[in-house]
Design a protein around this motif. Sequence first.
Motif, PDB file in Angstrom:
ATOM      1  N   PRO A 135       3.352  -4.282  -2.698  1.00 29.45           N
ATOM      2  CA  PRO A 135       3.220  -4.187  -1.237  1.00 29.45           C
ATOM      3  C   PRO A 135       4.376  -3.416  -0.581  1.00 29.45           C
ATOM      4  N   ALA A 136       5.602  -3.593  -1.082  1.00 26.03           N
ATOM      5  CA  ALA A 136       6.738  -2.896  -0.450  1.00 26.03           C
ATOM      6  C   ALA A 136       6.544  -1.383  -0.542  1.00 26.03           C
ATOM      7  N   PHE A 137       6.001  -0.943  -1.668  1.00 28.37           N
ATOM      8  CA  PHE A 137       5.759   0.489  -1.855  1.00 28.37           C
ATOM      9  C   PHE A 137       4.640   0.957  -0.921  1.00 28.37           C
ATOM     10  N   LYS A 138       3.601   0.139  -0.798  1.00 30.24           N
ATOM     11  CA  LYS A 138       2.489   0.522   0.091  1.00 30.24           C
ATOM     12  C   LYS A 138       2.974   0.608   1.544  1.00 30.24           C
ATOM     13  N   ALA A 139       3.884  -0.283   1.898  1.00 30.64           N
ATOM     14  CA  ALA A 139       4.419  -0.227   3.270  1.00 30.64           C
ATOM     15  C   ALA A 139       5.119   1.113   3.505  1.00 30.64           C
ATOM     16  N   ASP A 180       1.170  10.108  -9.684  1.00 31.72           N
ATOM     17  CA  ASP A 180       2.473  10.392 -10.306  1.00 31.72           C
ATOM     18  C   ASP A 180       3.115   9.089 -10.786  1.00 31.72           C
ATOM     19  N   PRO A 181       3.453   9.004 -12.083  1.00 29.88           N
ATOM     20  CA  PRO A 181       4.127   7.782 -12.548  1.00 29.88           C
ATOM     21  C   PRO A 181       5.521   7.647 -11.930  1.00 29.88           C
ATOM     22  N   ASP A 182       6.071   8.750 -11.445  1.00 32.40           N
ATOM     23  CA  ASP A 182       7.345   8.672 -10.730  1.00 32.40           C
ATOM     24  C   ASP A 182       7.032   8.286  -9.281  1.00 32.40           C
ATOM     25  N   LEU A 183       7.360   7.035  -8.936  1.00 32.59           N
ATOM     26  CA  LEU A 183       6.921   6.534  -7.630  1.00 32.59           C
ATOM     27  C   LEU A 183       7.600   7.253  -6.478  1.00 32.59           C
ATOM     28  N   PHE A 184       8.803   7.727  -6.718  1.00 28.90           N
ATOM     29  CA  PHE A 184       9.439   8.486  -5.648  1.00 28.90           C
ATOM     30  C   PHE A 184       8.581   9.706  -5.315  1.00 28.90           C
ATOM     31  N   ASN A 185       8.178  10.427  -6.328  1.00 27.07           N
ATOM     32  CA  ASN A 185       7.397  11.645  -6.075  1.00 27.07           C
ATOM     33  C   ASN A 185       5.989  11.345  -5.573  1.00 27.07           C
ATOM     34  N   ARG A 186       5.474  10.160  -5.950  1.00 25.49           N
ATOM     35  CA  ARG A 186       4.158   9.793  -5.404  1.00 25.49           C
ATOM     36  C   ARG A 186       4.292   9.633  -3.879  1.00 25.49           C
ATOM     37  N   TRP A 187       5.334   8.915  -3.483  1.00 23.91           N
ATOM     38  CA  TRP A 187       5.591   8.730  -2.046  1.00 23.91           C
ATOM     39  C   TRP A 187       5.865  10.074  -1.366  1.00 23.91           C
ATOM     40  N   GLU A 188       6.684  10.877  -2.041  1.00 29.38           N
ATOM     41  CA  GLU A 188       7.080  12.180  -1.489  1.00 29.38           C
ATOM     42  C   GLU A 188       5.859  13.075  -1.236  1.00 29.38           C
ATOM     43  N   ALA A 192       8.493 -11.176  -1.359  1.00 34.17           N
ATOM     44  CA  ALA A 192       7.972 -11.737  -0.100  1.00 34.17           C
ATOM     45  C   ALA A 192       8.237 -10.774   1.056  1.00 34.17           C
ATOM     46  N   ALA A 193       9.413 -10.144   1.029  1.00 41.27           N
ATOM     47  CA  ALA A 193       9.737  -9.185   2.096  1.00 41.27           C
ATOM     48  C   ALA A 193       8.772  -8.001   2.046  1.00 41.27           C
ATOM     49  N   GLY A 194       8.371  -7.612   0.848  1.00 46.65           N
ATOM     50  CA  GLY A 194       7.425  -6.503   0.693  1.00 46.65           C
ATOM     51  C   GLY A 194       6.080  -6.826   1.334  1.00 46.65           C
ATOM     52  N   ARG A 195       5.629  -8.051   1.175  1.00 52.27           N
ATOM     53  CA  ARG A 195       4.349  -8.449   1.779  1.00 52.27           C
ATOM     54  C   ARG A 195       4.464  -8.413   3.312  1.00 52.27           C
ATOM     55  N   ARG A 196       5.592  -8.898   3.815  1.00 54.81           N
ATOM     56  CA  ARG A 196       5.775  -8.858   5.284  1.00 54.81           C
ATOM     57  C   ARG A 196       5.856  -7.416   5.774  1.00 54.81           C
ATOM     58  N   ALA A 197       6.526  -6.580   4.978  1.00 59.50           N
ATOM     59  CA  ALA A 197       6.665  -5.167   5.396  1.00 59.50           C
ATOM     60  C   ALA A 197       5.291  -4.512   5.487  1.00 59.50           C
ATOM     61  N   LEU A 198       4.435  -4.807   4.508  1.00 58.83           N
ATOM     62  CA  LEU A 198       3.111  -4.184   4.514  1.00 58.83           C
ATOM     63  C   LEU A 198       2.285  -4.702   5.690  1.00 58.83           C
ATOM     64  N   ARG A 199       2.407  -5.991   5.947  1.00 58.20           N
ATOM     65  CA  ARG A 199       1.658  -6.578   7.061  1.00 58.20           C
ATOM     66  C   ARG A 199       2.083  -5.916   8.385  1.00 58.20           C
ATOM     67  N   ASN A 200       3.393  -5.753   8.529  1.00 58.19           N
ATOM     68  CA  ASN A 200       3.895  -5.130   9.763  1.00 58.19           C
ATOM     69  C   ASN A 200       3.517  -3.650   9.848  1.00 58.19           C
ATOM     70  N   ALA A 201       3.520  -2.993   8.700  1.00 58.33           N
ATOM     71  CA  ALA A 201       3.143  -1.570   8.708  1.00 58.33           C
ATOM     72  C   ALA A 201       1.684  -1.429   9.155  1.00 58.33           C
TER      73      ALA A 201
END
Length: 858
Positions: free
Chosen positions: A597-601, A548-556, A662-671
């Motif tokens: 990365p923030a989205f992947k987290a 889904d090009p709409d990232l909200f709906n991809r996550w949803e 940078a916060a996104g990379r840390r979030a993914l690492r922590n996830a």
Amino acid sequence: PQPVRLADYRPFPFAIETTRLVFDLHPTATKVTAELAIRRVGDATEPLVLDGERLKLLSIAIDGQALGANQFVVDAEHLTIAEVPDRFVLTTEVEIDPSSNKALTGLYMSGGRFCTQCEAEGFRTITYFPDRPDVLSRYTVRIEADRKFPHLLSNGNPGAFGQVGETRHFLEWTDPFPKPCYLFALVAGDLDVLADKFITMSGREVALRILVDPGQASRAAYALDSLKRAMKWDEDTFGREYDLDLFAIVAVRDFNFGAMENKGLNIFNSALLLADPETATDLDYERIEAVVAHEYFHNWTGNRITCRDWFQLCLKEGFTVFRDQSFSADQRGAAVQRIKDVRALRARQFAEDAGPLAHPVRPSSYLKIDNFYTATIYEKGAEIIRMLKTILGDAAFRKGSDLYFDRHDGQATTVEAFIACFAEASGRDLTAFFDWYEQAGTPSVTIDTDYDAAAKALTLTLTQSTAPTPGQPNKKPLPIPVAIGLLSAEGEVLRDTEIVLLDQARQTVRWEGVTSAPVLSALRGFSAPVNLTTDARASDRYVLFAADPDLFNRWEAGQTLARDLILARAAGTPDEVGEERYADALGRALVDDAAEPAFKALLLALPSEPDLALMSDPADPAALHEARDTLRTRIAVHLGDLLRRLHGEMQSEGEFSASAEAAGRRALRNACIEILAADPRDDNLMRIVGHFEASRNMTDMIGALYPLVSIGGVAREKALANFHFAWRAEPLVLDKWFAVQGRDPNEDALERVIALTSYPDFEPTNPNRLRALVATFANFNPARFHDPSGAGYRFLADQILAVDAFNPTTAARLVDPLGGWRRYKPELGQQMREQLERIKAHPGLSRNVLELVAKALD
Ligand code: HT7
Ligand code: ZN
């Protein structure tokens, strides 16, 4: 107690043209002299009734003449003078005791400093005054204190200052803007200052000052930077310029809320102001940026234009939350921000709407207004503004907001007046839209699809309904903007996003030229605060999850797949093939180079246990916990290599950066390690311990601390002991240490949480510390809070009663986890109910707690 009703609103019969306050500050006996220049604007027979509570009246005079005892009446809540001239100066002198004020409203001491919190009704504990938002007055303030309180601050611009005898000094402040008393503020104490300036769009120089505990100024740098970005953003986006010569923010440790937008002198909970990489997490940075912006934006939406009465609270809060969310989206990325905002909305507001405390965004009665600073007023209030913008379009929305700022500047106004500006500017009839403010409950929307392959046409049937909520058995259809796009089964775009305005109970839409059987992507970007059900199959969701090009709906789509799997397992019907398929799809999403990365987290975070509880009827927290954990373990095992690889790849070697990237990379690492902790084999455990020990910032450290606590045993003990030893002198970090134990999922967690309340560092008079342990446990640790013995409920009730004795505002905020008792399986719900009854029967219970407990039991 009698409720206050919107229908009873009457204007105050007097104008307070000017207000002069003189504070003679002493920690245990402060004298406040108020000189009010009053003019009658209402009926000649009306007495003057001022609010005032817990005040010791020392003297009272009209036009300099002391009043005799028979000329006025003082009771526990008011000062009444039956006969007053049409124009006069009323002078009162009262004494108050800030040091014994643990309710943290009015004037109180925090960390040896004087500070105030007047919203909503705290000013009445400082002096006699019409404590209501529609009485605007021009203030001058003189503060006198011992010189060991070097900084003396109030609203507006500073003026005369000087010494008083050997040991005391004074400073005068003038605020040129008329304001309601809830925006009054005073701070006195020893503080360090971080100073800067901002040149406004019209070229005026504004001095910026952030005042914090001595030695902490460097920790205010991020807040200061956020403030400057917010000031510029408000000029660019809404055309709003700052209006005083000085904008000051003060941090205090003891605060009931996040922050307060007092005119020119914001007061902040230090947790939402102070940050450096070693002590604050990325989430703290994110919240600081958002709250600094939020309070600043209030200067126009709340201060320049305020509320006529407290029923209009959403006028300032909903609009200001919308403004801060838009700012954060521009600063940090729209899709990730939207997902986080919707997660919070569903967790807090949808839960509220589904329970006994459901209320409209503009309520029509209340017992204690402090109880109405709710997710409904704030977050649903913001969603309404967002829908308004979606429906009107950007240009008409901006025209409407310009008109509102122009027309109502300097006024205390209503939601009707606000909406009228948008209707006028856009030429649209917004009568039906107004129902969003008056109707409680989350609408349920369904969409059924019927594809005619021969005609290449798609028919969509949309329906809406809203379940009854307390006091509102019958609901009307609302105008709901539903953003819809279509994908092919291969994940290609078949049709771009279109807004369908669903404003009937049932509506059909026919789209021609749909060249293949479509996959529906509906409610894109979460275009309305509703619960959506469609006829999508799991295979459709996998298409959306992948493409889904709409990232909200991809996550949803990913969340919905995970949720259904967890609920099926909790219900005793696990779908093991589905679980593998989900883990595979998640793995593919995690290697998509185009995704941040923030989205992947966010993709990796499974639906939370409280969210799952909201979706099951009745909720069985233990079964949900078990089922969620099982899926987490499956993912950890299935994707172990990938998660370990990502964890390594996301590591940054260089200098700390607070950027969203940078916060996104840390979030993914922590996830990654949070999932890996569900499979605590040796190499995973070593990896998590290594992550903890090597961490050079608080995001990484906390990111490993929770997994180690959840693994339990020696890993937990060692990590907690090391963390405490390192941070025992940092209150904000120690709050995190308490919070992580509040979330401890191990079986002995409740015992440990109870033991922590006797710990020397546990200060129940400090709302941050109290919430860190008690609210975290009750809200975010369902498996342990809902212990079958009922001990979790008893613990919470004990805490509520203990805190209510000195801080009713904060005690009332702890009631919520018991309020949803009807949604839990009967053996739990009954015990929750018993604790509510016990609280209700407690002698001397505050009105704040009584209102919520009574509604929960109703
Ligand atoms: N407008 C502020 C509300 C607030 C508050 C309300 C009740 C008790 C204490 C309080 N402290 C601050 C915060 C805001 O929305 O910006
Ligand atoms: Zn606000």
